[in-house]
Motif scaffolding. Structure first.
Motif, PDB file in Angstrom:
ATOM      1  N   UNK A  79      35.199  -1.796   7.389  1.00 16.63           N
ATOM      2  CA  UNK A  79      34.530  -1.004   6.363  1.00 16.63           C
ATOM      3  C   UNK A  79      34.656   0.496   6.574  1.00 16.63           C
ATOM      4  N   UNK A  80      35.026   0.906   7.788  1.00 25.62           N
ATOM      5  CA  UNK A  80      35.104   2.331   8.079  1.00 25.62           C
ATOM      6  C   UNK A  80      33.912   2.820   8.880  1.00 25.62           C
ATOM      7  N   UNK A  81      33.995   4.068   9.319  1.00 29.06           N
ATOM      8  CA  UNK A  81      32.999   4.672  10.201  1.00 29.06           C
ATOM      9  C   UNK A  81      32.223   5.757   9.462  1.00 29.06           C
ATOM     10  N   UNK A  82      30.919   5.821   9.756  1.00 27.40           N
ATOM     11  CA  UNK A  82      30.079   6.922   9.277  1.00 27.40           C
ATOM     12  C   UNK A  82      29.775   7.809  10.478  1.00 27.40           C
TER      13      UNK A  82
ATOM     14  N   UNK B 117      35.378  22.859  17.948  1.00 26.95           N
ATOM     15  CA  UNK B 117      35.368  23.757  19.107  1.00 26.95           C
ATOM     16  C   UNK B 117      36.379  24.887  18.929  1.00 26.95           C
ATOM     17  N   UNK B 118      37.548  24.542  18.390  1.00 24.73           N
ATOM     18  CA  UNK B 118      38.567  25.577  18.137  1.00 24.73           C
ATOM     19  C   UNK B 118      38.078  26.598  17.119  1.00 24.73           C
ATOM     20  N   UNK B 119      37.194  26.187  16.214  1.00 30.07           N
ATOM     21  CA  UNK B 119      36.633  27.092  15.207  1.00 30.07           C
ATOM     22  C   UNK B 119      35.471  27.911  15.770  1.00 30.07           C
ATOM     23  N   UNK B 120      35.124  27.653  17.044  1.00 26.24           N
ATOM     24  CA  UNK B 120      34.057  28.405  17.688  1.00 26.24           C
ATOM     25  C   UNK B 120      32.661  27.948  17.332  1.00 26.24           C
ATOM     26  N   UNK B 121      32.520  26.709  16.860  1.00 24.16           N
ATOM     27  CA  UNK B 121      31.208  26.202  16.463  1.00 24.16           C
ATOM     28  C   UNK B 121      30.514  25.504  17.635  1.00 24.16           C
ATOM     29  N   UNK B 122      29.200  25.596  17.644  1.00 21.69           N
ATOM     30  CA  UNK B 122      28.393  24.890  18.640  1.00 21.69           C
ATOM     31  C   UNK B 122      28.005  23.524  18.072  1.00 21.69           C
ATOM     32  N   UNK B 123      28.469  22.449  18.705  1.00 24.94           N
ATOM     33  CA  UNK B 123      28.205  21.090  18.207  1.00 24.94           C
ATOM     34  C   UNK B 123      26.849  20.618  18.717  1.00 24.94           C
ATOM     35  N   UNK B 124      25.956  20.310  17.800  1.00 28.51           N
ATOM     36  CA  UNK B 124      24.639  19.778  18.146  1.00 28.51           C
ATOM     37  C   UNK B 124      24.603  18.249  18.075  1.00 28.51           C
ATOM     38  N   UNK B 125      25.420  17.707  17.192  1.00 27.58           N
ATOM     39  CA  UNK B 125      25.447  16.239  17.046  1.00 27.58           C
ATOM     40  C   UNK B 125      26.805  15.824  16.520  1.00 27.58           C
ATOM     41  N   UNK B 126      27.322  14.759  17.132  1.00 34.05           N
ATOM     42  CA  UNK B 126      28.587  14.181  16.664  1.00 34.05           C
ATOM     43  C   UNK B 126      28.595  12.721  17.111  1.00 34.05           C
ATOM     44  N   UNK B 127      28.043  11.865  16.280  1.00 34.89           N
ATOM     45  CA  UNK B 127      27.953  10.460  16.679  1.00 34.89           C
ATOM     46  C   UNK B 127      28.122   9.528  15.478  1.00 34.89           C
ATOM     47  N   UNK B 128      28.358   8.276  15.801  1.00 28.48           N
ATOM     48  CA  UNK B 128      28.583   7.259  14.774  1.00 28.48           C
ATOM     49  C   UNK B 128      27.256   6.624  14.389  1.00 28.48           C
ATOM     50  N   UNK B 129      27.035   6.488  13.105  1.00 25.30           N
ATOM     51  CA  UNK B 129      25.877   5.752  12.589  1.00 25.30           C
ATOM     52  C   UNK B 129      26.215   4.275  12.642  1.00 25.30           C
ATOM     53  N   UNK B 130      25.642   3.577  13.619  1.00 21.14           N
ATOM     54  CA  UNK B 130      25.963   2.158  13.797  1.00 21.14           C
ATOM     55  C   UNK B 130      25.301   1.330  12.709  1.00 21.14           C
TER      56      UNK B 130
END
Length: 309
Positions: A231-234, A279-292
């Motif tokens: 079905x793909x990833x969210x 990261x290359x764009x200089x952004x601070x990542x606060x969340x990056x996860x898969x909605x299970x």
């Protein structure tokens, strides 16, 4: 390697033109809790009745505890506890007499029967009403008595068809505790249920049957991964700064929630690529996860092909 507690091979059963079970093959390991799911008419009951040698399949075979159900039915029943979905009790008998009646089918001394009945009535919270006729019990109390009856012969394998049906929250909690305790004692539990949260909470592995065919089997994690691959990833992403436009060949859709938050729908797990890009764009990542997905998502969307319609 020990034999599986349940071994089903190529089980097939038709009623006229209706194929209730279609070439079903399944193994259930010793000491595990196995949840069996399917919509009404999926073949759950026919499968269970075939396991108990109460329905003769057109093809295939079933072994319980290493024994062929057609060749050693009595030996199997001595080691098996079965709770049907619509089981009944003897209303004119007391709770004690109901259990005593079923205990008489097994090789127990009088002292052993008395000990076992006492233990079970206390276990299901019916000790104080042991001399009341069962016809005076509420539906939940009757279900508790039936569960006690299922344990009367101290079974190695429990087959439970909708075991929390008709129970109030306290009763359902008791049944779930008993299922967990059965596993802790080394018993194998095979149960069907329409309560998806219950299956998700209790099961070591799950099997999903639709139109007689086993559509999915495995741990919840395995089934959910299979679902996401189909079905793909969210992927939920949140950064400290506003998000730039995100493009990737695996992305099918981007749903922007806030300037710095979005849900990315992708055919594959692209978190590593997203992390590198942000990261290359200089952004601070606060969340990056898969909605299970939940088991309900898997059940409705994979099995029915749409959200419950």
């Amino acid at each position: 390697m020990p034999s599986p507690a349940i071994l089903i091979e190529n089980l097939t059963k038709s009623y006229g033109t209706l194929r209730a079970v279609d070439s079903l093959t399944l193994e259930v390991n010793e000491g595990e809790i196995f949840g069996f799911l399917g919509p009404n008419g999926a073949g759950k009951t026919t499968t269970i009745l075939s396991m108990l040698n109460l329905v003769i399949p057109d093809e295939g075979r079933v072994e319980l505890l290493g024994m062929d159900v057609t060749k050693e039915p009595i030996r199997i029943k001595e080691r098996l506890g079965y709770l049907p979905e619509n089981a009944t009790i003897y209303g004119e008998l007391t709770a004690w007499k109901n259990l005593e009646f079923f205990a008489n089918f097994y090789r127990m001394s009088n002292a052993e029967k008395e000990r076992r009945i006492t233990e079970l009535l206390k276990m299901v919270g019916l000790w104080e009403v042991r001399y009341r006729k069962a016809k005076t019990f509420s539906k939940g109390m009757k279900q508790r008595l039936l569960i006690a009856q299922t344990f009367i012969n101290d079974p190695e394998l429990l087959i439970l068809d909708e075991p929390t049906s008709g129970l109030d929250p306290e009763g359902a909690h008791l049944v779930k505790r008993l299922i967990r305790e059965a596993k802790a004692e080394g018993r194998t539990v095979f149960f069907s249920s329409h309560v998806l949260s219950e299956v998700e909470e209790l099961s070591d592995r799950v099997g999903i049957i639709v139109k007689g065919k086993l559509k999915a089997v495995g741990t919840l994690g395995e089934i959910k991964r299979q679902f996401m691959e189909l079905e793909g990833y969210e992927i939920k992403v949140e950064t400290k700064e506003p998000l730039p436009e995100i493009e990737h060949p695996e992305i099918t859709r981007v749903e922007v929630i806030q300037p710095n938050r979005a849900i990315i729908f992708a055919r594959t797990d692209i978190r590593e690529d997203l992390s590198r890009y942000l990261s290359e764009k200089g952004l601070t990542i606060l969340r990056l996860d898969i909605e299970e997905p939940s088991l309900e998502d898997v059940f409705l969307r994979t099995i029915y092909g749409r959200d419950g319609e």
